[in-house]
Design a protein around this motif. Structure first.
Motif, PDB file in Angstrom:
ATOM      1  N   ASP A 131       1.174   0.997   8.257  1.00 53.51           N
ATOM      2  CA  ASP A 131       1.996   0.007   7.564  1.00 53.51           C
ATOM      3  C   ASP A 131       2.814   0.648   6.440  1.00 53.51           C
ATOM      4  O   ASP A 131       3.965   0.263   6.196  1.00 53.51           O
ATOM      5  CB  ASP A 131       1.118  -1.105   6.996  1.00 53.51           C
ATOM      6  CG  ASP A 131       0.491  -1.979   8.074  1.00 53.51           C
ATOM      7  OD1 ASP A 131       1.041  -2.011   9.191  1.00 53.51           O
ATOM      8  OD2 ASP A 131      -0.544  -2.612   7.797  1.00 53.51           O
ATOM      9  N   ALA A 132       2.228   1.645   5.761  1.00 56.86           N
ATOM     10  CA  ALA A 132       2.920   2.284   4.640  1.00 56.86           C
ATOM     11  C   ALA A 132       4.122   3.102   5.101  1.00 56.86           C
ATOM     12  O   ALA A 132       5.068   3.300   4.324  1.00 56.86           O
ATOM     13  CB  ALA A 132       1.941   3.169   3.870  1.00 56.86           C
ATOM     14  N   LEU A 133       4.119   3.581   6.343  1.00 56.61           N
ATOM     15  CA  LEU A 133       5.251   4.360   6.839  1.00 56.61           C
ATOM     16  C   LEU A 133       6.536   3.535   6.885  1.00 56.61           C
ATOM     17  O   LEU A 133       7.637   4.101   6.916  1.00 56.61           O
ATOM     18  CB  LEU A 133       4.960   4.906   8.238  1.00 56.61           C
ATOM     19  CG  LEU A 133       3.840   5.935   8.380  1.00 56.61           C
ATOM     20  CD1 LEU A 133       3.842   6.529   9.779  1.00 56.61           C
ATOM     21  CD2 LEU A 133       3.946   7.031   7.332  1.00 56.61           C
ATOM     22  N   ARG A 134       6.421   2.229   6.897  1.00 56.00           N
ATOM     23  CA  ARG A 134       7.604   1.358   6.960  1.00 56.00           C
ATOM     24  C   ARG A 134       8.196   1.095   5.575  1.00 56.00           C
ATOM     25  O   ARG A 134       9.206   0.379   5.456  1.00 56.00           O
ATOM     26  CB  ARG A 134       7.224   0.021   7.597  1.00 56.00           C
ATOM     27  CG  ARG A 134       6.718   0.142   9.028  1.00 56.00           C
ATOM     28  CD  ARG A 134       6.335  -1.226   9.575  1.00 56.00           C
ATOM     29  NE  ARG A 134       5.870  -1.162  10.943  1.00 56.00           N
ATOM     30  CZ  ARG A 134       6.658  -1.140  12.020  1.00 56.00           C
ATOM     31  NH1 ARG A 134       7.979  -1.181  11.850  1.00 56.00           N
ATOM     32  NH2 ARG A 134       6.161  -1.078  13.233  1.00 56.00           N
ATOM     33  N   GLU A 135       7.580   1.654   4.534  1.00 49.45           N
ATOM     34  CA  GLU A 135       7.998   1.347   3.167  1.00 49.45           C
ATOM     35  C   GLU A 135       8.947   2.389   2.584  1.00 49.45           C
ATOM     36  O   GLU A 135       9.055   2.522   1.363  1.00 49.45           O
ATOM     37  CB  GLU A 135       6.758   1.216   2.274  1.00 49.45           C
ATOM     38  CG  GLU A 135       5.824   0.101   2.683  1.00 49.45           C
ATOM     39  CD  GLU A 135       6.513  -1.262   2.630  1.00 49.45           C
ATOM     40  OE1 GLU A 135       7.243  -1.532   1.655  1.00 49.45           O
ATOM     41  OE2 GLU A 135       6.329  -2.066   3.571  1.00 49.45           O
ATOM     42  N   GLY A 136       9.640   3.086   3.444  1.00 46.74           N
ATOM     43  CA  GLY A 136      10.624   4.043   2.951  1.00 46.74           C
ATOM     44  C   GLY A 136      10.151   5.481   3.072  1.00 46.74           C
ATOM     45  O   GLY A 136       8.977   5.763   3.336  1.00 46.74           O
ATOM     46  N   THR A 137      11.096   6.395   2.893  1.00 51.18           N
ATOM     47  CA  THR A 137      10.824   7.829   3.023  1.00 51.18           C
ATOM     48  C   THR A 137      11.249   8.536   1.737  1.00 51.18           C
ATOM     49  O   THR A 137      11.792   7.917   0.812  1.00 51.18           O
ATOM     50  CB  THR A 137      11.609   8.414   4.208  1.00 51.18           C
ATOM     51  OG1 THR A 137      13.018   8.374   3.906  1.00 51.18           O
ATOM     52  CG2 THR A 137      11.337   7.617   5.485  1.00 51.18           C
ATOM     53  N   ASP A 156      -3.333  -4.375   0.126  1.00 55.09           N
ATOM     54  CA  ASP A 156      -3.762  -5.719  -0.250  1.00 55.09           C
ATOM     55  C   ASP A 156      -3.340  -6.752   0.800  1.00 55.09           C
ATOM     56  O   ASP A 156      -4.083  -7.706   1.087  1.00 55.09           O
ATOM     57  CB  ASP A 156      -3.200  -6.095  -1.620  1.00 55.09           C
ATOM     58  CG  ASP A 156      -3.844  -5.306  -2.752  1.00 55.09           C
ATOM     59  OD1 ASP A 156      -4.878  -4.656  -2.506  1.00 55.09           O
ATOM     60  OD2 ASP A 156      -3.294  -5.330  -3.866  1.00 55.09           O
ATOM     61  N   ASP A 157      -2.147  -6.577   1.374  1.00 63.36           N
ATOM     62  CA  ASP A 157      -1.713  -7.486   2.443  1.00 63.36           C
ATOM     63  C   ASP A 157      -2.644  -7.374   3.652  1.00 63.36           C
ATOM     64  O   ASP A 157      -2.980  -8.388   4.287  1.00 63.36           O
ATOM     65  CB  ASP A 157      -0.278  -7.159   2.868  1.00 63.36           C
ATOM     66  CG  ASP A 157       0.757  -7.592   1.844  1.00 63.36           C
ATOM     67  OD1 ASP A 157       0.397  -8.349   0.922  1.00 63.36           O
ATOM     68  OD2 ASP A 157       1.921  -7.147   1.961  1.00 63.36           O
ATOM     69  N   ALA A 158      -3.052  -6.150   3.967  1.00 65.29           N
ATOM     70  CA  ALA A 158      -3.966  -5.953   5.097  1.00 65.29           C
ATOM     71  C   ALA A 158      -5.312  -6.619   4.833  1.00 65.29           C
ATOM     72  O   ALA A 158      -5.912  -7.231   5.734  1.00 65.29           O
ATOM     73  CB  ALA A 158      -4.146  -4.462   5.374  1.00 65.29           C
ATOM     74  N   SER A 164     -14.070  -2.686   3.796  1.00 60.54           N
ATOM     75  CA  SER A 164     -13.740  -1.264   3.957  1.00 60.54           C
ATOM     76  C   SER A 164     -12.267  -1.006   3.655  1.00 60.54           C
ATOM     77  O   SER A 164     -11.924   0.020   3.045  1.00 60.54           O
ATOM     78  CB  SER A 164     -14.087  -0.788   5.373  1.00 60.54           C
ATOM     79  OG  SER A 164     -13.220  -1.341   6.341  1.00 60.54           O
ATOM     80  N   VAL A 165     -11.381  -1.925   4.055  1.00 60.29           N
ATOM     81  CA  VAL A 165      -9.965  -1.727   3.776  1.00 60.29           C
ATOM     82  C   VAL A 165      -9.680  -1.911   2.278  1.00 60.29           C
ATOM     83  O   VAL A 165      -8.865  -1.176   1.707  1.00 60.29           O
ATOM     84  CB  VAL A 165      -9.102  -2.679   4.626  1.00 60.29           C
ATOM     85  CG1 VAL A 165      -7.627  -2.571   4.249  1.00 60.29           C
ATOM     86  CG2 VAL A 165      -9.279  -2.359   6.104  1.00 60.29           C
ATOM     87  N   ALA A 166     -10.374  -2.845   1.638  1.00 62.55           N
ATOM     88  CA  ALA A 166     -10.196  -3.030   0.193  1.00 62.55           C
ATOM     89  C   ALA A 166     -10.589  -1.775  -0.581  1.00 62.55           C
ATOM     90  O   ALA A 166     -10.070  -1.526  -1.680  1.00 62.55           O
ATOM     91  CB  ALA A 166     -11.012  -4.227  -0.280  1.00 62.55           C
ATOM     92  N   ALA A 167     -11.495  -0.975  -0.018  1.00 62.84           N
ATOM     93  CA  ALA A 167     -11.950   0.239  -0.696  1.00 62.84           C
ATOM     94  C   ALA A 167     -11.001   1.416  -0.514  1.00 62.84           C
ATOM     95  O   ALA A 167     -11.174   2.461  -1.148  1.00 62.84           O
ATOM     96  CB  ALA A 167     -13.340   0.618  -0.181  1.00 62.84           C
ATOM     97  N   VAL A 168     -10.007   1.281   0.364  1.00 60.61           N
ATOM     98  CA  VAL A 168      -9.053   2.373   0.600  1.00 60.61           C
ATOM     99  C   VAL A 168      -8.100   2.471  -0.584  1.00 60.61           C
ATOM    100  O   VAL A 168      -7.439   1.502  -0.959  1.00 60.61           O
ATOM    101  CB  VAL A 168      -8.261   2.120   1.904  1.00 60.61           C
ATOM    102  CG1 VAL A 168      -7.121   3.119   2.037  1.00 60.61           C
ATOM    103  CG2 VAL A 168      -9.187   2.200   3.109  1.00 60.61           C
TER     104      VAL A 168
END
Length: 452
Positions: free
Chosen positions: A69-75, A140-142, A186-190
């Motif tokens: 998901d983060a790859l879609r947030e720009g380069t 957080d969205d995830a 588990s995702v909240a802990a990332v």
């Protein structure tokens, strides 16, 4: 005039099926696997990276999906809006798939614009911005999406079954005992550092470039040079398939959902991995038992008993593990009898095998489905990924139709005996424990315990 049909129509002849020519080459020390689609105006390029969920560290289950998901947030070069506009100007689309075995970002574009689209693909994968604020928001969205999903019936039962089947594996393999995309905790802990580290460890490796399109209009060497530019570390070795601990007897795990008027059913056991030589007969066993609307389980539990709108059984098979799973939902009052009937039907299929009539329908349907499943360049690119991930021969898909149609009753029945294990099933029931526990205990199908 009556329109009622007294006899079910027979299966039709499957359409001719031909998988396109596969081309392999090595560029800059990395592999390119392509399929030639003459005259196809669209083309797909995908980077197949060994960065699937199976590579995630303990305690970071779901980090690969957050990275995707983060790859879609720009380069590094463009912000998210500029990157989206660059894709749109090419008529291109970016897609990212994360499964157990691979991380697969891809672009679809008109063939003459694929080189520019591959530049944008490489830009997103190799040099993402990964701004801490963006990563935190995406994470957080995830988490919010997972919490909403887990509030519904089903995900907790799925997680309980997976944990029971694979949670006791050695530490290095215990990731398979958690959901593919992690759970809310588990995702909240990332953290941001976890996302950056996962990208640095796995997405800066070359991977394999997959291309599906009219190869007469594409320069594979140039596409590969763009896709592999600036990459470093070589692939990690793939370890042997996991061996789930042997079981003695069935067990019933109850996931309490107070006040629920329905029960979610998930029955399963460990199964072979995707590269197993019995793949074709195993697939046909699943089809006959629960993989189609006309299957045994759906006919019995829906049509004869009227317990549910549908019941499905399938073998899910990845590179290092597999599992057999039956899924359905029923009302509280019929939870116990539905379980009894389901286990009995699985046991019957294990003991008696399949009939020629059933197998004829399953063979024809599966063979005919190949034409439907591989119509687009994206479908073909996904099929190429299967060849690479599971180390299959180039003619694997080309010969699949014939292998399906040639499967015999003896072969499929032997697979049912070898790969159905009715006596060691885990039966997960998510429902109102106060309403159904006593009925479950009275079935004699196994000891009832509460899932953690």
């Amino acid at each position: 005039m009556s329109l009622l049909v007294a006899q079910r129509p027979g299966a039709g002849q499957p359409r001719p099926y031909r998988f396109p020519q596969v081309v392999r080459r090595t560029v800059a020390g990395a592999e390119v696997v392509a399929a030639h689609l003459p005259g196809q105006p669209l083309a797909v390029a995908a980077l197949l990276l060994d960065a699937g969920a199976g590579r995630e560290p303990a305690g970071q289950e779901g980090v690969a999906s957050v990275v995707a998901d983060a790859l879609r947030e720009g380069t590094v070069r463009r912000d998210a809006a500029a990157y989206a506009l660059a894709l749109e100007s090419l008529g291109a689309d970016l897609s990212i798939v994360v499964d157990w075995d691979a991380f697969r970002p891809s672009v679809t574009a008109p063939a003459d614009r694929l080189p520019a689209a591959v530049e944008l693909l490489a830009e997103a994968v190799r040099t993402p911005r990964l701004d801490p604020a963006d990563v935190t928001r995406v994470r957080d969205d995830a988490v919010t999406a997972l919490r909403m999903s887990w509030a519904e019936p089903g995900p907790r039962a799925d997680a309980a079954l997976r944990a029971d089947l694979f949670g006791a594996l050695p530490d290095a393999d215990r990731r398979y005992g958690h959901p593919l995309h992690g759970d809310p905790d588990s995702v909240a802990a990332v953290g941001v550092d976890d996302v950056v580290a996962y990208h640095r460890s796995w997405l800066t490796r070359p991977g394999t470039l997959l291309v599906a399109g009219d190869l007469d209009r594409l320069d594979l060497d140039a596409l590969a040079a763009t896709a592999f530019a600036g990459t470093g570390a070589q692939p990690e070795p793939v370890t042997a398939p996991v061996q789930a601990p042997p079981r003695t007897g069935r067990r019933i795990l109850l996931v309490d959902r107070p006040g629920s008027v329905q029960s979610v059913l998930r029955l399963g056991h460990a199964a072979p991995h995707r590269g197993h030589p019995d793949y074709v007969p195993i697939r046909l066993v699943g089809t006959v038992l629960g993989g189609a609307f006309t299957s045994r389980l759906n006919h019995l539990i829906r049509e004869v008993r009227g317990y549910t709108y549908g019941m499905r059984a399938e073998y899910g098979m990845a590179r290092r593990f597999g599992r057999f799973v039956v899924s359905s939902s029923v009302q509280n009052a019929v939870t116990a009898p539905a379980l009894v009937d389901t286990v009995a039907e699985i046991a019957r299929t294990h003991a008696e095998g399949v009939t020629e009539d059933e197998l004829a329908v399953a063979r024809t349907w599966r063979a005919g489905q190949l034409t439907v499943d591989m119509q687009t360049p994206g479908d073909i690119a996904e099929a190429l990924a299967t060849l690479v991930v599971h180390d299959l021969p180039d003619d694997y898909h080309a010969t699949m139709r014939q292998r399906l149609l040639a499967a015999t009753v003896a072969e499929v029945s032997a697979a049912a005996r070898a790969h159905l294990r009715p006596e060691t099933l885990t039966l997960v029931v998510e429902g109102d424990a106060a309403a159904i526990r006593d009925d479950l205990a009275a079935t004699g199908l196994g000891e009832v315990s509460t899932a953690g």
